[in-house]
Design a protein around this motif. Structure first.
Motif, short mmCIF file in Angstrom:
data_model
loop_
_atom_site.label_atom_id
_atom_site.label_comp_id
_atom_site.label_asym_id
_atom_site.label_seq_id
_atom_site.Cartn_x
_atom_site.Cartn_y
_atom_site.Cartn_z
N ALA A 9 0.80 -1.23 0.00
CA ALA A 9 0.00 0.00 0.00
C ALA A 9 0.82 1.28 0.00
O ALA A 9 0.27 2.36 0.17
CB ALA A 9 -0.93 0.00 1.21
N ASN A 10 2.13 1.18 -0.18
CA ASN A 10 2.94 2.40 -0.12
C ASN A 10 3.07 3.12 -1.46
O ASN A 10 3.56 4.24 -1.53
CB ASN A 10 4.34 2.11 0.43
CG ASN A 10 5.12 1.15 -0.45
OD1 ASN A 10 5.00 -0.06 -0.26
ND2 ASN A 10 5.91 1.65 -1.38
N SER A 11 2.60 2.49 -2.53
CA SER A 11 2.71 3.12 -3.85
C SER A 11 1.68 2.53 -4.79
O SER A 11 1.01 1.54 -4.48
CB SER A 11 4.12 2.93 -4.43
OG SER A 11 4.38 1.55 -4.67
N GLY A 12 1.56 3.16 -5.97
CA GLY A 12 0.72 2.61 -7.02
C GLY A 12 -0.72 2.40 -6.64
O GLY A 12 -1.33 3.20 -5.92
N LEU A 13 -1.30 1.31 -7.11
CA LEU A 13 -2.71 1.01 -6.90
C LEU A 13 -3.05 0.89 -5.42
O LEU A 13 -4.09 1.40 -4.97
CB LEU A 13 -3.08 -0.28 -7.62
CG LEU A 13 -4.53 -0.74 -7.48
CD1 LEU A 13 -5.48 0.25 -8.15
CD2 LEU A 13 -4.70 -2.14 -8.08
N PHE A 15 -1.62 2.29 -2.80
CA PHE A 15 -1.61 3.60 -2.16
C PHE A 15 -2.81 4.43 -2.57
O PHE A 15 -3.47 5.05 -1.73
CB PHE A 15 -0.32 4.35 -2.50
CG PHE A 15 -0.31 5.77 -1.99
CD1 PHE A 15 -0.19 6.03 -0.63
CD2 PHE A 15 -0.45 6.84 -2.86
CE1 PHE A 15 -0.19 7.34 -0.15
CE2 PHE A 15 -0.46 8.15 -2.40
CZ PHE A 15 -0.33 8.39 -1.03
N GLU A 16 -3.11 4.47 -3.85
CA GLU A 16 -4.23 5.28 -4.33
C GLU A 16 -5.56 4.77 -3.75
O GLU A 16 -6.45 5.57 -3.44
CB GLU A 16 -4.28 5.29 -5.85
CG GLU A 16 -3.14 6.05 -6.51
CD GLU A 16 -3.10 7.52 -6.11
OE1 GLU A 16 -4.18 8.10 -5.85
OE2 GLU A 16 -2.00 8.09 -6.07
N THR A 17 -5.67 3.48 -3.61
CA THR A 17 -6.88 2.92 -3.00
C THR A 17 -6.95 3.28 -1.52
O THR A 17 -8.02 3.64 -1.00
CB THR A 17 -6.91 1.40 -3.19
OG1 THR A 17 -6.81 1.08 -4.58
CG2 THR A 17 -8.21 0.81 -2.63
N ALA A 18 -5.82 3.19 -0.83
CA ALA A 18 -5.76 3.56 0.59
C ALA A 18 -6.15 5.02 0.78
O ALA A 18 -6.88 5.36 1.72
CB ALA A 18 -4.36 3.30 1.14
#
Length: 285
Positions: A9-13, A15-18
């Motif tokens: 969850a720190n980048s990309g999909l 992260f954006e979802t988080a």
């Protein structure tokens, strides 16, 4: 609490979802391999949503030991959602400390163990989403090589990414059947975000390379914002609370995955081998 745990969850999909879930008031756990990047992602979310309930969790899905340690640290935490998103590209070679092929373990096997260990901590109507890819059915297609080839290949196989994403679909369909048979209201679905320019597929490609990919496979391109919107909705939209065992294609809704992905004999072969690989014995151990 309507807490959602997102791996990678720190980048990309992830992260954006988080970001979207946190902004909507959902508590989010950023489960990441890299501590510094996880903390940076947390700070960015809090900068945008100061009242967000966001925490980080050390988790490396390539390590069964790390998965078990992460679950131990979550003792007593109830989860309303689990997004199995972490993954690595086929450019990664090697074996894990557990002896499994690295892409297979990171993209699939670690999530298999994580999900089964967390089942007792999921709320009765929790939602599980396994992030797959339309590359589970790559151009030219693939055949099922058997679980041993995926877990312990005798040589490097450049189709390993496709196999790992096919495995995520097999896991989704097999788990959905088992949950339904138990009368559980927990749902499990698969999501294809499409091919995107993220940290997973870095922006080191030239414009010409990107244009060539779009020309050759226009139906496989995804948009990060659009896919993150869809994935967040899969966790929150009331009308989706009863849908299970589905393959969701970007923002296009439920679609059919490849014919190979519906082979129940292969699904069961992978399920039984995964129980053995991870030392699990039953669905709710």
């Amino acid at each position: 609490m309507n807490t959602v745990l997102i791996t990678g969850a720190n980048s990309g999909l992830g992260f954006e979802t988080a970001r979207r879930l946190a902004a909507a008031g959902r508590p989010v756990i950023l489960a990441c391999r890299n501590h510094d990047r996880a903390e940076a992602a947390l700070e960015k979310i809090l900068d945008e949503s100061p009242n967000a309930q966001v925490t980080t969790l050390a988790l490396d899905t390539s390590s069964l030991k790390s998965v078990r340690a992460a679950v131990d640290s979550l003792s007593g935490v109830k989860l309303a959602g689990l997004i199995n998103n972490a993954g690595i590209s086929p450019l990664h070679d090697g074996k894990t400390p557990d002896g499994f092929e690295l892409v297979f373990a990171t993209n699939y096997l670690g999530h298999f163990l994580l999900t089964l260990l967390l089942l007792p901590q999921l709320t009765p109507t929790a939602r599980i989403v396994n992030v797959t890819s339309d590359m589970h059915n790559p151009p030219g297609g693939i055949t099922w090589p058997g679980v041993e080839h995926l877990a312990h290949p005798s040589k490097v196989d450049r189709r390993k990414y496709a196999y790992s994403k096919l495995a995520n679909l097999y896991f989704t369909y097999a788990l959905a059947r088992r949950l339904k048979a138990q009368g559980s209201k927990i749902t499990v679905n698969a999501f294809n975000p499409g091919m995107m320019q993220t940290n997973f597929a870095p922006a080191t490609r030239t414009k010409e390379e990107v244009d060539e990919i779009k020309r050759r496979m226009p139906d496989r391109i995804g948009d990060l914002d659009t896919s993150a919107d869809t994935l967040a909705e899969m966790m929150t939209k009331p009308s989706l609370s009863k849908r299970s065992g589905a393959y969701v294609d970007r923002d296009r809704g439920v679609a059919r995955s490849s014919e190979l992905s519906y082979d129940e004999r292969n699904q069961e072969e992978l399920w039984e081998a995964s129980l053995r690989f991870t030392g699990m014995e039953t669905l709710d151990e």
